[in-house]
Motif scaffolding. Structure first.
Motif, PDB file in Angstrom:
ATOM      1  N   CYS A  59     -13.074   8.622  -0.268  1.00  0.00           N
ATOM      2  CA  CYS A  59     -11.641   9.022  -0.721  1.00  0.00           C
ATOM      3  C   CYS A  59     -11.622   8.935  -2.253  1.00  0.00           C
ATOM      4  O   CYS A  59     -11.198  10.103  -2.949  1.00  0.00           O
ATOM      5  N   PRO A  60     -12.227   8.043  -3.018  1.00  0.00           N
ATOM      6  CA  PRO A  60     -12.209   8.109  -4.291  1.00  0.00           C
ATOM      7  C   PRO A  60     -12.491   9.065  -4.976  1.00  0.00           C
ATOM      8  O   PRO A  60     -12.204   9.739  -5.908  1.00  0.00           O
ATOM      9  N   SER A  61     -13.886   9.713  -4.531  1.00  0.00           N
ATOM     10  CA  SER A  61     -14.429  10.908  -5.236  1.00  0.00           C
ATOM     11  C   SER A  61     -13.434  12.106  -4.689  1.00  0.00           C
ATOM     12  O   SER A  61     -13.673  13.084  -5.588  1.00  0.00           O
TER      13      SER A  61
ATOM     14  N   PHE B 267      -9.209   9.472  -8.119  1.00  0.00           N
ATOM     15  CA  PHE B 267      -8.552   8.056  -8.658  1.00  0.00           C
ATOM     16  C   PHE B 267      -8.952   7.045  -7.288  1.00  0.00           C
ATOM     17  O   PHE B 267      -9.214   7.214  -6.599  1.00  0.00           O
ATOM     18  N   THR B 268      -8.696   5.877  -7.930  1.00  0.00           N
ATOM     19  CA  THR B 268      -8.702   4.644  -7.045  1.00  0.00           C
ATOM     20  C   THR B 268      -7.404   4.717  -6.088  1.00  0.00           C
ATOM     21  O   THR B 268      -6.356   4.446  -6.511  1.00  0.00           O
ATOM     22  N   PRO B 269      -7.729   5.080  -4.991  1.00  0.00           N
ATOM     23  CA  PRO B 269      -6.557   4.830  -3.891  1.00  0.00           C
ATOM     24  C   PRO B 269      -6.117   3.382  -3.593  1.00  0.00           C
ATOM     25  O   PRO B 269      -6.700   2.412  -3.862  1.00  0.00           O
TER      26      PRO B 269
ATOM     27  N   GLU C 141       2.413   1.762  -3.403  1.00  0.00           N
ATOM     28  CA  GLU C 141       1.644   2.302  -4.434  1.00  0.00           C
ATOM     29  C   GLU C 141       1.202   3.822  -4.109  1.00  0.00           C
ATOM     30  O   GLU C 141       1.069   4.568  -4.873  1.00  0.00           O
ATOM     31  N   CYS C 142       1.304   4.256  -2.770  1.00  0.00           N
ATOM     32  CA  CYS C 142       0.938   5.497  -2.431  1.00  0.00           C
ATOM     33  C   CYS C 142       2.014   6.292  -2.837  1.00  0.00           C
ATOM     34  O   CYS C 142       1.959   7.421  -3.453  1.00  0.00           O
TER      35      CYS C 142
ATOM     36  N   CYS D 272      -7.602  12.206   3.428  1.00  0.00           N
ATOM     37  CA  CYS D 272      -8.591  11.046   3.395  1.00  0.00           C
ATOM     38  C   CYS D 272      -8.500  10.148   4.795  1.00  0.00           C
ATOM     39  O   CYS D 272      -9.494   9.428   5.197  1.00  0.00           O
TER      40      CYS D 272
ATOM     41  N   SER E 152      -4.673   0.116  -1.727  1.00  0.00           N
ATOM     42  CA  SER E 152      -5.569  -0.636  -0.456  1.00  0.00           C
ATOM     43  C   SER E 152      -4.717  -1.540   0.102  1.00  0.00           C
ATOM     44  O   SER E 152      -3.704  -2.273  -0.656  1.00  0.00           O
TER      45      SER E 152
ATOM     46  N   CYS F  94       0.849  -1.077  -0.029  1.00  0.00           N
ATOM     47  CA  CYS F  94      -0.122  -0.028  -0.207  1.00  0.00           C
ATOM     48  C   CYS F  94       0.930   1.095  -0.058  1.00  0.00           C
ATOM     49  O   CYS F  94       0.589   2.043  -0.722  1.00  0.00           O
TER      50      CYS F  94
ATOM     51  N   HIS G 247       2.604   7.995  -6.324  1.00  0.00           N
ATOM     52  CA  HIS G 247       1.573   9.148  -6.584  1.00  0.00           C
ATOM     53  C   HIS G 247       2.361  10.236  -6.548  1.00  0.00           C
ATOM     54  O   HIS G 247       3.400  10.313  -5.846  1.00  0.00           O
TER      55      HIS G 247
END
Length: 97
Positions: free
Chosen positions: A83-85, A89-91, A58-59, A73, A93, A55, A62
């Motif tokens: 959070c996605p909205s 983007f898809t955060p 991946e974070c 978030c 997980s 996670c 960005h």
């Protein structure tokens, strides 16, 4: 001589006290760690299947502004659910489903 020694000790003590209250730098690894830790709690994924390292990696991939948005978030689970909205983007997980 004793007054000088006392003065030095007092100044050293004051400096040490001041340094305790100066906040450190909050960088992308801190933002991503906060986000991923909150993700485990909000998503309820079992600790045995959670991959905080994946996670966080991946974070960190960005941009810094996106990482800060992800950290925002992590304020609470209601904010995390939106959070996605919020970020657009898809955060990442930590959960392995």
């Amino acid at each position: 001589m004793r007054k000088r020694t006392r003065l030095i000790l007092v100044l050293a003590g004051l400096l040490g006290t001041v340094l305790l209250f100066i906040p450190g730098c909050y960088d992308e690894s801190d933002a991503c760690r906060d986000y991923c830790d909150q993700a485990v709690q909000c998503l309820g994924c079992p600790a045995t299947t959670a991959s905080l390292e994946r996670c966080q990696n991946e974070c960190i991939a960005h941009t810094i502004s996106e990482q800060k948005e992800l950290a925002n978030c992590a304020k609470d689970c209601a904010n995390f659910a939106a959070c996605p909205s919020i970020v657009g983007f898809t955060p990442p997980s930590p959960c392995d489903y």
